[in-house]
Design a protein around this motif. Structure first.
Motif, PDB file in Angstrom:
ATOM      1  N   LEU A 188       1.035  -1.107   0.003  1.00 47.30           N
ATOM      2  CA  LEU A 188      -0.144  -0.147  -0.016  1.00 47.30           C
ATOM      3  C   LEU A 188       0.870   1.070   0.026  1.00 47.30           C
ATOM      4  O   LEU A 188       0.519   2.067  -0.887  1.00 47.30           O
ATOM      5  CB  LEU A 188      -0.855   0.027   1.295  1.00 47.30           C
ATOM      6  N   ILE A 189       1.820   1.120   0.739  1.00 46.77           N
ATOM      7  CA  ILE A 189       2.647   2.548   0.878  1.00 46.77           C
ATOM      8  C   ILE A 189       3.722   2.531  -0.348  1.00 46.77           C
ATOM      9  O   ILE A 189       3.641   3.971  -0.870  1.00 46.77           O
ATOM     10  CB  ILE A 189       3.878   2.323   2.389  1.00 46.77           C
ATOM     11  N   THR A 224      -5.053   5.842  -6.490  1.00 49.89           N
ATOM     12  CA  THR A 224      -4.329   5.702  -5.202  1.00 49.89           C
ATOM     13  C   THR A 224      -5.024   5.177  -4.028  1.00 49.89           C
ATOM     14  O   THR A 224      -6.421   4.966  -4.327  1.00 49.89           O
ATOM     15  CB  THR A 224      -3.860   7.006  -4.767  1.00 49.89           C
ATOM     16  N   PRO A 225      -4.564   4.593  -3.135  1.00 49.06           N
ATOM     17  CA  PRO A 225      -5.315   3.936  -2.029  1.00 49.06           C
ATOM     18  C   PRO A 225      -6.421   5.011  -1.621  1.00 49.06           C
ATOM     19  O   PRO A 225      -7.623   4.586  -1.229  1.00 49.06           O
ATOM     20  CB  PRO A 225      -4.378   3.688  -0.950  1.00 49.06           C
ATOM     21  N   GLY A 226      -6.158   6.234  -1.419  1.00 51.33           N
ATOM     22  CA  GLY A 226      -7.137   7.304  -1.160  1.00 51.33           C
ATOM     23  C   GLY A 226      -8.586   7.262  -2.201  1.00 51.33           C
ATOM     24  O   GLY A 226      -9.526   7.313  -1.778  1.00 51.33           O
ATOM     25  N   GLN A 254       3.840  10.633 -10.330  1.00 53.64           N
ATOM     26  CA  GLN A 254       2.824  11.606 -10.773  1.00 53.64           C
ATOM     27  C   GLN A 254       2.238  11.436 -12.336  1.00 53.64           C
ATOM     28  O   GLN A 254       2.574  12.252 -13.058  1.00 53.64           O
ATOM     29  CB  GLN A 254       2.938  13.103 -10.632  1.00 53.64           C
ATOM     30  N   PRO A 255       1.708   9.861 -12.602  1.00 53.82           N
ATOM     31  CA  PRO A 255       1.600   9.633 -13.908  1.00 53.82           C
ATOM     32  C   PRO A 255       0.349  10.394 -14.667  1.00 53.82           C
ATOM     33  O   PRO A 255       0.307  10.605 -15.879  1.00 53.82           O
ATOM     34  CB  PRO A 255       1.601   8.247 -13.813  1.00 53.82           C
ATOM     35  N   GLY A 256      -0.538  10.854 -13.797  1.00 55.50           N
ATOM     36  CA  GLY A 256      -1.603  11.422 -14.416  1.00 55.50           C
ATOM     37  C   GLY A 256      -2.784  11.396 -13.347  1.00 55.50           C
ATOM     38  O   GLY A 256      -2.824  10.798 -12.369  1.00 55.50           O
ATOM     39  N   PRO A 257      -3.859  12.145 -13.739  1.00 51.47           N
ATOM     40  CA  PRO A 257      -4.973  12.481 -12.766  1.00 51.47           C
ATOM     41  C   PRO A 257      -5.721  11.134 -12.432  1.00 51.47           C
ATOM     42  O   PRO A 257      -6.426  11.195 -11.418  1.00 51.47           O
ATOM     43  CB  PRO A 257      -5.803  13.738 -13.325  1.00 51.47           C
ATOM     44  N   ARG A 258      -5.730  10.313 -13.436  1.00 47.69           N
ATOM     45  CA  ARG A 258      -6.609   9.322 -13.428  1.00 47.69           C
ATOM     46  C   ARG A 258      -6.047   8.112 -12.593  1.00 47.69           C
ATOM     47  O   ARG A 258      -6.672   7.053 -12.384  1.00 47.69           O
ATOM     48  CB  ARG A 258      -6.951   8.919 -14.963  1.00 47.69           C
ATOM     49  N   ALA A 271       3.215   5.940  -2.601  1.00 48.52           N
ATOM     50  CA  ALA A 271       4.516   6.783  -2.912  1.00 48.52           C
ATOM     51  C   ALA A 271       4.865   6.828  -4.410  1.00 48.52           C
ATOM     52  O   ALA A 271       5.258   7.753  -5.034  1.00 48.52           O
ATOM     53  CB  ALA A 271       5.614   5.913  -1.885  1.00 48.52           C
ATOM     54  N   GLY A 272       4.661   5.522  -4.957  1.00 52.27           N
ATOM     55  CA  GLY A 272       4.861   5.473  -6.311  1.00 52.27           C
ATOM     56  C   GLY A 272       3.964   6.658  -7.295  1.00 52.27           C
ATOM     57  O   GLY A 272       4.702   7.300  -7.899  1.00 52.27           O
TER      58      GLY A 272
END
Lengths: 283, 256, 274
Positions: free
Chosen positions: B17-18, B35-37, B28-32, B22-23
């Motif tokens: 998960l971390i 993430t866990p969030g 920051q590959p893109g808005p889509r 972190a990745g």
């Protein structure tokens, strides 16, 4: 052995019974039982002894109606036996208790589900309570077979056969899987439940298969000794030891003599069954 | 020592998960990119709007339809095949020939025959569940100790009562195993069926969790939504498995 | 009733039903399949719509023409290649991991939760996400197959190691055999039957997953071909490829079963875990 004239009062009579098996893969026929004739009287306790593989269990299975003889007839009270029936109860060697039924449900199986004259719930309850009491399984009524000790399973199987109230009790090496002490205790229990002190016409007729000679002599009114290849009755030996019998009987010289006499008779066959033909010469 | 042992099971899932979080934040590959969030917030909105529960109920309904009909057929046929050697011998080639065909392979045929609705999905589900139940039923009946029906016969009990009180309870543990495997397979086939129906007909179909995944994939391009669906699929599979095990324990108390 | 006979006279009835000869098995097989084909033929004639239900003759014809055109060979080749890669990968990682997890409590406590978390999510459920990450092509079906085969292999290997009779290890220790030798000569052979079961179940799971993956997200393969011909409404070809999927699935299972009896003839597996 010669065919004996059947006394009309024989409870069960076997006349010239032969049984052969066909081994499926080789197609060979094996003669398991050859020309056996035997009469069993009302109220008699008959033991059949013999080395392993002599066909003694086959005979029991044929009396039970589970196996058909290849030739010859078996009758009970003068009527030919065609299949299993409640008048002949069986106690199996491996007990054959229904694993999904409790002790109580196993014992009431026959009275509840049999085709002829099943009992009402109330009558069944009373009957089953009686037999649970008789074999001292009180307190274990609601246990499953896997929760019981070997001796308890044996008693449960015995009670199941008795609760169906058969005239004849057929027992196939019922104590073979038990340890020596339990076996001795259950032998005496068996005689007690059978009703040693009752008059003959009130007792059940018992056919008891065993390979233990001392067990046979201790229990029986008469011992039928069988031999191997093919399975035949070698001798019928009346056991005149007084009843009721208890542990003390085993120490008498009469008892020892009878055991030894039967042992000498089947010694050769027993060696052959155990260590093969080569072993006999050395023995 | 004992304390650190107790934490060991959580190490790997937490680390992943971390790493995931972190990745995404460093690259920051893109808005889509999920993430866990974003998965948690999507899950919350899908559940609170009732979309996810509704899709789940639809899929489960299809699974149940197919599974129940398959179970009835499989137990009946399995029983006959095991009890009667002649029926067993004659049906065996047919069963063995159809068993290796993956249920999903029949999907195109099911679409041809039943269209893209519930019945096509139920057909695939039923096919998937049928064989495990059939084979375990046969196995169960055959594994019954032959001395048990013999004992019942010596007590004067007739065939119908023997079937009800000896054969059926004797086969039940295996039937349960078959049902558990069958239901698990049915659940994973429904996902494939709904996905493929969605993919091939080009619309969202009529609900179902697989179709929901397809919509997220093809239209809204919502990766968080897809992951929520995957987790939901896993949770249902787990509940099915554990639930049936629990029922099994309740119903078969004679098994240690 | 035959049940009666079977149970009543188990030894004496020469299992007339139980052990039929190879020839009579073959005849029964042909008879059953022949009757099935006849019913199919009659059904096709009755429906009279070759798109819905073509006759078995049409299916056999299209199977032969597909073989002749090389379509069968090329699609089967790409499916089999994916299977080989996905399955080999799962075995190469799954077996050592299972062995290590069985022997080390710490590794087990570390890895098992992850496996238990992922296992309920079937390979098929990964397809949409996989299409995003890997795209439509060679990698997706291979990855899905790897995933499908992986869990049965790890879990059955683990069960195998766990079920090694402690007394066997004690017996080896008493004989003065060292640790590495015990692993090689006791633990591995003792868990081999379960490992092979895992491989067989894994291959089956991979094959099913492959069909789903190719149906949705691959430009070639047997699953792709089934879907392709459905869109063209060429049902005989659809059925021909469905038949091939079944045939290959059957052959793998037969092969792995033969391997099982050849490598571990002593084994009598009663528990299989998927």
């Amino acid at each position: 052995m010669e065919t004996v004239a059947i006394p009309t009062k024989a409870k069960i009579s076997l006349i010239a019974i032969t049984k052969q098996y066909i081994t499926p893969r080789t197609g060979q026929t094996t003669l398991a039982v050859s020309d056996v004739s035997l009469n069993i009287q009302q109220g008699e306790f008959l033991c059949i002894v013999g080395p392993s593989g002599c066909g003694k269990s086959t005979i029991l299975s044929m009396i039970a109606g589970l196996t058909k003889p290849s030739s010859g007839t078996i009758s009970m009270d003068g009527n030919a036996i065609h299949g299993p029936g409640r008048e002949r109860g069986v106690v199996f060697q491996d007990y054959a208790l229904f694993p999904w039924k409790t002790v109580r449900e196993n014992i009431e199986f026959g009275p509840r589900f049999r085709d002829r004259a099943p009992l009402s719930t109330a009558a069944r309850r009373e009957l089953v309570d009686h037999y649970i009491e008789l074999v001292s399984l009180n307190g274990s009524e609601d246990k499953y077979p896997h929760e019981l000790s070997g001796g308890m399973r044996q008693r449960c199987a015995f009670a199941r056969a008795l609760a169906n109230e058969p005239d004849v009790l057929l027992m196939d090496e019922p104590f073979a899987a038990l340890d020596a002490q339990t076996r001795l205790i259950l032998q005496e229990e068996l005689l007690r439940i059978w009703g040693e002190e009752l008059p003959r016409d009130k007792r059940k007729t018992v056919v008891f298969i065993t390979h233990g000679i001392d067990e046979a002599v201790f229990l029986a009114d008469r011992v039928a000794v069988m031999s191997n290849h093919p399975g035949q009755i070698k001798m019928e030996k009346p056991i005149g030891l007084p009843r009721p019998r208890n542990e003390g009987v085993r120490l008498t010289t009469d008892f020892q003599k009878l055991v030894d006499e039967i042992w000498q008779l089947i010694r050769h066959d027993a060696y052959e069954a155990t260590i093969g033909k080569a072993g006999i010469k050395q023995a | 020592m004992a304390l650190s042992r107790r934490f060991l099971p959580f190490v790997l899932p937490l680390a992943l998960l971390i790493l995931w979080q972190a990745g995404v934040s460093t690259l920051q590959p893109g808005p889509r990119t999920p993430t866990p969030g974003s998965v948690v917030s999507t899950a919350w909105s899908l559940i609170s709007t009732g979309q996810l529960p509704l899709a789940m109920i639809l899929s489960l309904g299809r699974v149940l339809t197919g599974f129940v009909s398959a179970a009835v057929c499989a137990i009946l046929i399995g029983f006959l095949m095991a009890v009667s050697p002649s029926i067993g011998r004659n049906l065996d080639p047919l069963m063995e020939s159809f068993r290796p065909i993956a249920p999903i392979a029949l999907l195109p045929l099911a679409i041809l025959w039943f269209g893209t609705g519930t019945s096509a999905a139920a057909f695939i589900v039923g096919y998937a569940a049928f064989f495990p139940i059939l084979i375990n039923t046969i196995q169960g009946v055959r594994s019954i100790d032959p001395s048990l029906p013999r004992a019942a016969r010596t007590l004067g009990v007739g065939l119908p009562a023997i079937i009800r009180n000896v054969i059926l309870p004797g086969a039940l543990p295996n039937i349960f195993v078959g049902a558990r495997l069958g239901l698990g397979l049915a659940w994973s086939s429904i996902i494939a069926a709904e996905l493929a129906v969605g993919a091939k007909t080009g619309d969202a179909g009529s609900g179902g969790i697989g179709q929901m995944m397809f919509v997220f994939y093809a239209y809204s391009v919502d990766l968080s939504g897809i992951i929520v669906c995957m987790i939901a699929v896993g949770v249902v599979a787990l509940v099915i498995d554990r639930g049936l095990r629990a029922v099994e324990k309740r119903l078969l108390p004679w098994k240690q | 009733m035959s049940l009666e006979e079977k149970t009543a006279d188990r030894t004496s009835s020469p299992r007339a039903s139980g052990v039929p000869s190879a020839v009579s098995t073959m005849l029964i097989y042909l008879r059953s399949m022949g009757i099935f084909a006849l019913i199919w033929y009659a059904g096709a004639w009755w429906i009279g719509n070759p798109v819905l239900l073509p006759s078995p003759v049409a299916v056999v014809q299209s199977l032969f023409s597909l073989i002749a055109s090389g379509e069968v060979a090329s699609n089967a080749a790409s499916s089999l290649q994916r299977l080989a890669m996905g399955f080999a990968g799962a075995a190469l990682i799954g077996i050592p991991l299972g062995l290590l997890m069985g022997m080390s409590r710490i590794l087990y406590a570390l890895v098992d939760p992850l496996i238990e978390l992922l296992r309920p999510i079937s390979g098929i459920a990964w397809i949409p996400l996989g299409m995003f990450i890997l795209g439509v092509g060679e990698t997706l079906p291979t990855a899905i197959m790897f995933y499908g085969a992986f869990f049965p292999i790890v879990i059955n290997t683990l069960i195998g190691v766990r079920s090694v009779d402690e007394r066997l290890i004690q017996a080896a220790k008493v004989l003065g055999v060292g640790r590495s030798s015990i692993i090689l000569n006791v633990v591995l052979p003792a868990s081999l039957p379960n490992i092979l079961v895992g491989l067989r179940l894994g291959a089956g799971a991979a094959w099913t997953a492959m069909v789903a993956a190719e149906l949705i997200g691959a430009p070639s393969g047997l699953g792709f071909a089934v879907e392709w011909y459905r869109e063209l409404l060429m049902t005989p070809s659809v059925l021909a490829f469905v038949f091939l999927i079944g045939l290959f699935g059957y052959l793998f299972d037969k092969l792995l079963r033969a391997l099982q009896t050849a490598i571990t003839p002593w084994a009598n597996i009663s528990r299989e875990v998927i």
